[in-house]
Motif scaffolding. Structure first.
Motif, short mmCIF file in Angstrom:
data_model
loop_
_atom_site.label_atom_id
_atom_site.label_comp_id
_atom_site.label_asym_id
_atom_site.label_seq_id
_atom_site.Cartn_x
_atom_site.Cartn_y
_atom_site.Cartn_z
N VAL A 144 -83.09 -2.25 -10.07
CA VAL A 144 -82.66 -0.91 -10.39
C VAL A 144 -81.38 -0.73 -11.12
CG1 VAL A 144 -82.19 1.47 -9.16
CG2 VAL A 144 -83.92 -0.07 -8.11
N PRO A 145 -81.36 -0.35 -12.30
CA PRO A 145 -82.47 0.01 -13.21
C PRO A 145 -83.60 -1.15 -13.56
CG PRO A 145 -80.37 -0.10 -14.37
CD PRO A 145 -80.09 -0.36 -12.98
N LEU A 146 -84.41 -0.76 -14.30
CA LEU A 146 -85.54 -1.67 -14.50
C LEU A 146 -85.26 -2.24 -15.83
CD1 LEU A 146 -88.98 0.23 -14.51
CD2 LEU A 146 -88.44 -2.10 -13.34
N PRO A 147 -84.45 -1.77 -16.91
CA PRO A 147 -84.32 -2.64 -17.99
C PRO A 147 -83.70 -4.07 -18.07
CG PRO A 147 -83.77 -0.44 -18.55
CD PRO A 147 -83.85 -0.39 -17.20
N PRO A 148 -82.91 -4.32 -16.97
CA PRO A 148 -82.22 -5.54 -17.09
C PRO A 148 -83.29 -6.72 -16.56
CG PRO A 148 -80.68 -4.23 -15.88
CD PRO A 148 -81.95 -3.34 -16.28
N ALA A 149 -84.47 -6.19 -15.94
CA ALA A 149 -85.62 -7.00 -15.39
C ALA A 149 -86.36 -7.36 -16.80
CB ALA A 149 -86.58 -6.40 -14.35
N PHE A 150 -86.62 -6.67 -17.66
CA PHE A 150 -87.35 -6.87 -19.03
C PHE A 150 -86.27 -7.85 -19.60
CE2 PHE A 150 -87.96 -1.86 -18.85
CZ PHE A 150 -88.79 -2.18 -17.72
N ALA A 151 -85.15 -7.89 -19.73
CA ALA A 151 -84.37 -9.05 -20.40
C ALA A 151 -84.63 -10.36 -19.66
CB ALA A 151 -82.98 -8.62 -20.47
N ARG A 152 -84.49 -10.25 -18.41
CA ARG A 152 -84.61 -11.42 -17.68
C ARG A 152 -86.03 -11.95 -17.66
NH1 ARG A 152 -81.73 -8.53 -13.60
NH2 ARG A 152 -83.49 -7.75 -12.68
N MET A 153 -87.22 -11.12 -18.04
CA MET A 153 -88.49 -11.89 -18.18
C MET A 153 -88.65 -12.43 -19.54
SD MET A 153 -91.30 -12.24 -16.85
CE MET A 153 -93.04 -12.60 -17.35
N ARG A 189 -86.09 -13.82 -21.65
CA ARG A 189 -85.21 -14.60 -21.71
C ARG A 189 -85.45 -15.89 -20.77
NH1 ARG A 189 -79.59 -11.38 -23.14
NH2 ARG A 189 -80.15 -9.82 -24.48
N ASP A 190 -85.75 -15.68 -19.55
CA ASP A 190 -85.82 -16.58 -18.68
C ASP A 190 -87.20 -16.56 -17.93
OD1 ASP A 190 -83.07 -16.89 -19.12
OD2 ASP A 190 -82.79 -15.21 -17.81
N LEU A 191 -88.21 -15.85 -18.33
CA LEU A 191 -89.51 -15.83 -17.66
C LEU A 191 -89.48 -15.81 -16.20
CD1 LEU A 191 -91.29 -18.83 -19.76
CD2 LEU A 191 -91.53 -16.01 -20.05
N VAL A 228 -97.93 -11.15 -18.35
CA VAL A 228 -98.14 -12.25 -17.55
C VAL A 228 -97.62 -13.60 -18.19
CG1 VAL A 228 -100.69 -12.54 -18.13
CG2 VAL A 228 -99.68 -13.45 -15.87
N ARG A 229 -96.92 -14.47 -17.44
CA ARG A 229 -96.57 -15.52 -18.12
C ARG A 229 -97.98 -16.40 -18.58
NH1 ARG A 229 -92.86 -17.70 -13.61
NH2 ARG A 229 -94.23 -19.41 -13.99
N VAL A 238 -84.79 -9.13 -26.33
CA VAL A 238 -85.05 -10.43 -26.91
C VAL A 238 -83.87 -11.29 -27.46
CG1 VAL A 238 -86.56 -11.74 -28.43
CG2 VAL A 238 -87.43 -9.84 -27.24
N ALA A 239 -83.15 -12.46 -26.89
CA ALA A 239 -81.90 -12.52 -27.26
C ALA A 239 -81.94 -13.08 -28.61
CB ALA A 239 -81.50 -13.74 -26.55
N ARG A 240 -82.70 -13.60 -29.29
CA ARG A 240 -82.57 -14.23 -30.63
C ARG A 240 -82.73 -13.24 -31.76
NH1 ARG A 240 -88.03 -17.89 -31.98
NH2 ARG A 240 -87.47 -17.51 -34.29
#
Length: 303
Positions: free
Chosen positions: A41-50, A52-54, A221-222, A149-151
């Motif tokens: 909470v909020p959701l967007p940081p989780a998208f970046a973690r997925m 960038r870091d799976l 999904v990974r 997406v970091a790159r």
């Protein structure tokens, strides 16, 4: 598709919606699979973690983020689930007491958006080009966050601001208009008005023309999980599909209500094709999107 040994719980990151709560609160267990439902909470940081870091096994993901992740070679596959969606002609907003701008008046001006890679921005820039001839490069896009997406490197016509919220850019007159996502319209965007006077009708016309509804959040999904635990992925998908079907009666007949769906369909295919074309036009991705290849990865889910 058989799991041969005990495995750790699947980590499944989902937002809080009527169609996800039965899974998250345990009302509807996933058959034969132990799942953990981390919160963000909020959701967007989780998208970046997925991307960038799976960070999760299965994760809700914005459409634009998925397309950029796929373009960057991030090893995730799309599951055919639309968790959030709607039309976006009302998402391009201005101050109610400011100049009465129309979409074509944005050429040469500054427009606020959370991130150039935000999915709402993808859809807004798509209809701006399609219906009004306004190219992404005709506007300076002022952002308050980086893309997930970091790159990815933003185009030259994207500028980063130190403002905390997109609506603050508008109210400080740093921009003449602002792109706001569905939640932000009723939050930080309270009192703002759409640039398109007949925004609802224009959005409905878009859906009728394209035979689909813009998807904001999908599910991924990974790749390693899809490869090693396909039965578990199938079980999660079937459970989520059931909750989506079971809660259909509680959703209204608006585009947002109709967008939520599970399963490969002509509508989802059209949505991905259009989003992919928009993303390519806007420089969000470098290569055309092969929707057939995307579908092939998880077509077994609907068999």
């Amino acid at each position: 598709m058989r799991e041969t040994r005990p495995t750790a719980p699947l980590s499944v990151l989902l937002g809080d919606y009527p169609h996800t709560r039965p899974l998250k609160d345990g009302t509807l267990p996933v058959a034969g699979v132990d799942c953990a439902y981390p919160e963000s909470v909020p959701l967007p940081p989780a998208f970046a973690r997925m991307v960038r870091d799976l960070a999760y096994d299965i994760c809700e993901m914005p459409t634009a983020t998925y397309l950029q992740a796929r373009d960057a070679g991030v090893p995730v596959s799309l599951l055919p689930v639309v968790l959030v969606g709607s039309t976006h002609h009302r998402s391009l907003t201005r101050l109610p007491d400011g100049p009465e701008l129309g979409p074509r008046d944005l050429v040469g001006r500054r427009v606020g958006v959370r991130s150039y890679g935000q999915t709402t921005g993808l859809w807004v820039r798509g209809w701006l080009r399609e219906e009004y001839g306004v190219e992404s490069s005709d506007v300076t896009w002022v952002t308050t966050e980086d893309v997930h997406v970091a790159r990815y490197a933003n185009p030259a016509y994207v500028e980063r601001s130190g403002a905390g919220r997109v609506a603050d850019l508008l109210r400080s007159h740093d921009v003449c208009a602002a792109v706001l996502g569905p939640k932000a319209i009723g939050g930080q965007g309270a009192g703002l008005v759409p640039l398109v006077a007949d925004a609802e009708d224009a959005g409905l016309a878009w859906t009728e023309r394209h035979k689909t509804i813009p998807a904001n959040h999908l599910l991924v999904v990974r790749d390693d999980v899809l490869r090693t635990r396909p039965e578990a992925v199938l079980a999660v998908y079937r459970a989520l599909k059931k909750t989506i079907d079971d809660t259909a009666g509680g959703r209204d007949d608006s585009p947002a209500g109709r967008a939520v769906a599970a399963g490969w369909s002509a509508s989802l295919t059209a949505c991905l094709e259009i989003a992919g074309r928009y993303a390519l036009e806007q420089g969000l991705i470098g290569d055309p999107v092969d929707v057939a290849a995307i579908e092939k990865r998880t077509a077994f889910l609907d068999r």
